[in-house]
Design a protein around this motif. Sequence first.
Motif, PDB file in Angstrom:
ATOM      1  N   SER A  63       0.832  -1.204   0.000  1.00 31.77           N
ATOM      2  CA  SER A  63       0.000   0.000   0.000  1.00 31.77           C
ATOM      3  C   SER A  63       0.866   1.253   0.000  1.00 31.77           C
ATOM      4  CB  SER A  63      -0.925  -0.002   1.222  1.00 31.77           C
ATOM      5  OG  SER A  63      -0.178  -0.103   2.420  1.00 31.77           O
ATOM      6  N   ARG A  64       2.033   1.157   0.606  1.00 33.22           N
ATOM      7  CA  ARG A  64       2.959   2.296   0.630  1.00 33.22           C
ATOM      8  C   ARG A  64       3.404   2.650  -0.787  1.00 33.22           C
ATOM      9  NH1 ARG A  64       8.727   2.581   3.976  1.00 33.22           N
ATOM     10  NH2 ARG A  64       9.315   4.684   3.301  1.00 33.22           N
ATOM     11  N   THR A  65       3.711   1.628  -1.582  1.00 33.26           N
ATOM     12  CA  THR A  65       4.124   1.867  -2.969  1.00 33.26           C
ATOM     13  C   THR A  65       2.978   2.458  -3.776  1.00 33.26           C
ATOM     14  OG1 THR A  65       5.682   0.019  -2.887  1.00 33.26           O
ATOM     15  CG2 THR A  65       5.025   0.775  -5.068  1.00 33.26           C
ATOM     16  N   LEU A  66       1.783   1.942  -3.544  1.00 36.39           N
ATOM     17  CA  LEU A  66       0.612   2.454  -4.262  1.00 36.39           C
ATOM     18  C   LEU A  66       0.406   3.936  -3.976  1.00 36.39           C
ATOM     19  CD1 LEU A  66      -2.811   0.693  -4.631  1.00 36.39           C
ATOM     20  CD2 LEU A  66      -2.709   3.089  -3.962  1.00 36.39           C
ATOM     21  N   TYR A  67       0.427   4.309  -2.705  1.00 32.38           N
ATOM     22  CA  TYR A  67       0.206   5.711  -2.339  1.00 32.38           C
ATOM     23  C   TYR A  67       1.333   6.610  -2.851  1.00 32.38           C
ATOM     24  CZ  TYR A  67      -3.836   4.741   0.578  1.00 32.38           C
ATOM     25  OH  TYR A  67      -5.093   4.384   1.025  1.00 32.38           O
ATOM     26  N   GLY A  71      -1.211   8.093  -4.912  1.00 32.83           N
ATOM     27  CA  GLY A  71      -1.940   8.809  -3.879  1.00 32.83           C
ATOM     28  C   GLY A  71      -3.113   7.959  -3.426  1.00 32.83           C
ATOM     29  N   GLY A  72      -4.197   8.574  -3.032  1.00 31.14           N
ATOM     30  CA  GLY A  72      -5.369   7.857  -2.544  1.00 31.14           C
ATOM     31  C   GLY A  72      -6.204   7.271  -3.666  1.00 31.14           C
ATOM     32  N   LYS A  73      -7.365   6.779  -3.307  1.00 27.06           N
ATOM     33  CA  LYS A  73      -8.219   6.094  -4.279  1.00 27.06           C
ATOM     34  C   LYS A  73      -8.736   7.043  -5.350  1.00 27.06           C
ATOM     35  CE  LYS A  73     -11.806   2.572  -4.509  1.00 27.06           C
ATOM     36  NZ  LYS A  73     -12.775   1.765  -3.733  1.00 27.06           N
ATOM     37  N   THR A  74      -9.054   8.264  -4.953  1.00 28.97           N
ATOM     38  CA  THR A  74      -9.516   9.247  -5.943  1.00 28.97           C
ATOM     39  C   THR A  74      -8.445   9.490  -7.001  1.00 28.97           C
ATOM     40  OG1 THR A  74     -10.999  10.368  -4.389  1.00 28.97           O
ATOM     41  CG2 THR A  74     -10.259  11.630  -6.293  1.00 28.97           C
ATOM     42  N   GLY A  75      -7.199   9.602  -6.561  1.00 24.16           N
ATOM     43  CA  GLY A  75      -6.093   9.783  -7.499  1.00 24.16           C
ATOM     44  C   GLY A  75      -5.937   8.594  -8.416  1.00 24.16           C
ATOM     45  N   VAL A  77      -8.379   6.401  -9.314  1.00 25.02           N
ATOM     46  CA  VAL A  77      -9.499   6.393 -10.265  1.00 25.02           C
ATOM     47  C   VAL A  77      -9.251   7.409 -11.372  1.00 25.02           C
ATOM     48  CG1 VAL A  77     -11.961   6.866 -10.561  1.00 25.02           C
ATOM     49  CG2 VAL A  77     -11.179   5.583  -8.565  1.00 25.02           C
ATOM     50  N   THR A  78      -8.806   8.598 -10.986  1.00 26.32           N
ATOM     51  CA  THR A  78      -8.525   9.652 -11.964  1.00 26.32           C
ATOM     52  C   THR A  78      -7.437   9.222 -12.945  1.00 26.32           C
ATOM     53  OG1 THR A  78      -9.142  11.356 -10.361  1.00 26.32           O
ATOM     54  CG2 THR A  78      -7.821  12.056 -12.241  1.00 26.32           C
ATOM     55  N   ALA A  79      -6.371   8.606 -12.427  1.00 25.34           N
ATOM     56  CA  ALA A  79      -5.268   8.156 -13.272  1.00 25.34           C
ATOM     57  C   ALA A  79      -5.716   7.062 -14.235  1.00 25.34           C
ATOM     58  CB  ALA A  79      -4.110   7.665 -12.413  1.00 25.34           C
ATOM     59  N   VAL A  80      -6.540   6.143 -13.744  1.00 30.95           N
ATOM     60  CA  VAL A  80      -7.055   5.052 -14.587  1.00 30.95           C
ATOM     61  C   VAL A  80      -7.906   5.611 -15.720  1.00 30.95           C
ATOM     62  CG1 VAL A  80      -8.721   3.143 -14.640  1.00 30.95           C
ATOM     63  CG2 VAL A  80      -6.953   3.205 -12.884  1.00 30.95           C
ATOM     64  N   LEU A  81      -8.795   6.534 -15.392  1.00 29.80           N
ATOM     65  CA  LEU A  81      -9.674   7.112 -16.415  1.00 29.80           C
ATOM     66  C   LEU A  81      -8.881   7.946 -17.420  1.00 29.80           C
ATOM     67  CD1 LEU A  81     -12.770   8.182 -14.279  1.00 29.80           C
ATOM     68  CD2 LEU A  81     -12.530   6.176 -15.750  1.00 29.80           C
ATOM     69  N   THR A  82      -7.870   8.647 -16.951  1.00 29.45           N
ATOM     70  CA  THR A  82      -7.034   9.448 -17.847  1.00 29.45           C
ATOM     71  C   THR A  82      -6.300   8.555 -18.840  1.00 29.45           C
ATOM     72  OG1 THR A  82      -6.721  11.182 -16.178  1.00 29.45           O
ATOM     73  CG2 THR A  82      -5.116  11.086 -17.968  1.00 29.45           C
ATOM     74  N   ASN A 128     -19.953  13.950  -7.553  1.00 24.44           N
ATOM     75  CA  ASN A 128     -19.601  14.843  -6.444  1.00 24.44           C
ATOM     76  C   ASN A 128     -18.115  14.841  -6.100  1.00 24.44           C
ATOM     77  OD1 ASN A 128     -22.298  15.687  -5.996  1.00 24.44           O
ATOM     78  ND2 ASN A 128     -22.717  13.779  -4.902  1.00 24.44           N
ATOM     79  N   THR A 129     -17.329  14.103  -6.861  1.00 24.05           N
ATOM     80  CA  THR A 129     -15.878  14.122  -6.657  1.00 24.05           C
ATOM     81  C   THR A 129     -15.271  14.924  -7.795  1.00 24.05           C
ATOM     82  OG1 THR A 129     -16.022  11.908  -5.667  1.00 24.05           O
ATOM     83  CG2 THR A 129     -13.829  12.708  -6.286  1.00 24.05           C
ATOM     84  N   PRO A 130     -14.864  16.166  -7.547  1.00 25.46           N
ATOM     85  CA  PRO A 130     -14.464  17.077  -8.626  1.00 25.46           C
ATOM     86  C   PRO A 130     -13.405  16.513  -9.568  1.00 25.46           C
ATOM     87  CG  PRO A 130     -14.643  18.270  -6.560  1.00 25.46           C
ATOM     88  CD  PRO A 130     -14.799  16.820  -6.223  1.00 25.46           C
ATOM     89  N   GLU A 131     -12.374  15.857  -9.021  1.00 25.84           N
ATOM     90  CA  GLU A 131     -11.299  15.347  -9.871  1.00 25.84           C
ATOM     91  C   GLU A 131     -11.818  14.304 -10.860  1.00 25.84           C
ATOM     92  OE1 GLU A 131      -9.488  15.924  -5.682  1.00 25.84           O
ATOM     93  OE2 GLU A 131     -11.397  15.343  -6.595  1.00 25.84           O
ATOM     94  N   ILE A 132     -12.684  13.423 -10.383  1.00 26.10           N
ATOM     95  CA  ILE A 132     -13.240  12.378 -11.240  1.00 26.10           C
ATOM     96  C   ILE A 132     -14.243  12.968 -12.225  1.00 26.10           C
ATOM     97  CG2 ILE A 132     -14.636  10.267 -11.268  1.00 26.10           C
ATOM     98  CD1 ILE A 132     -13.383   9.573  -8.552  1.00 26.10           C
ATOM     99  N   ALA A 133     -15.093  13.852 -11.744  1.00 21.63           N
ATOM    100  CA  ALA A 133     -16.082  14.487 -12.620  1.00 21.63           C
ATOM    101  C   ALA A 133     -15.409  15.238 -13.765  1.00 21.63           C
ATOM    102  CB  ALA A 133     -16.957  15.440 -11.811  1.00 21.63           C
TER     103      ALA A 133
END
Length: 204
Positions: A63-67, A71-75, A77-82, A128-133
């Motif tokens: 989990s340390r490597t992932l973060y 970063g967190g889960k929002t980051g 999701v955003t990276a995956v969608l990008t 409602n999550t600005p980065e993902i939206a």
Amino acid sequence: MRKDIDRIGNAYRKTIDDVKRSFYIFDMNIKTKLLTAAEQLFDQHGFMATSMDRLTAAADMSSRTLYKHIGGKTGLVTAVLTARDERFMQKINVNSLDELFNALAEWVRDEGARGCLFLRAYGETGGNTPEIAEVVLDHKAAFRNRLDEIVRSEVGLHHANVSALVDQILILIEGATSVSVYQGEGAISAARDAAAVLITQARS
């Protein structure tokens, strides 16, 4: 003496550059591995149902490597969608509506028919999550712009009703993407036929 010093200095700088490049490649490989694993899990199980523990296990990292890399889960999701947006837009870099539907059929065949991952992300987070939206809406805007270019090439740049025509075909495609969940690639073929009728009517 001076030449020896310069040669040693150049060799040292080259070694440092090689080390930096190695770390960069290593980091990119880790990030690619993480994004690939995350996209598969999100696509198969949904965003909210996929825990961080499940992600780290699938990517075979702590989990340390992932973060550190995302970063967190929002980051994440955003990276995956990008990354998915970049891959999708490359896929539909075509010049005609027929080629576009061919590309969409290939996408469904290769990526799987589980609906639009962008709309699923938007729906699960309620917008409602600005980065993902932002990523979702940017993707949809880019897709519509690409479709607009293709439709204009089919019916003429200054066709009076081109904007409405683009929206109609866009809805056909979005609808077919959802219907493909239970009808498969055939939904794309049905949308292609309906779009062809609209284009013929616009040309007449």
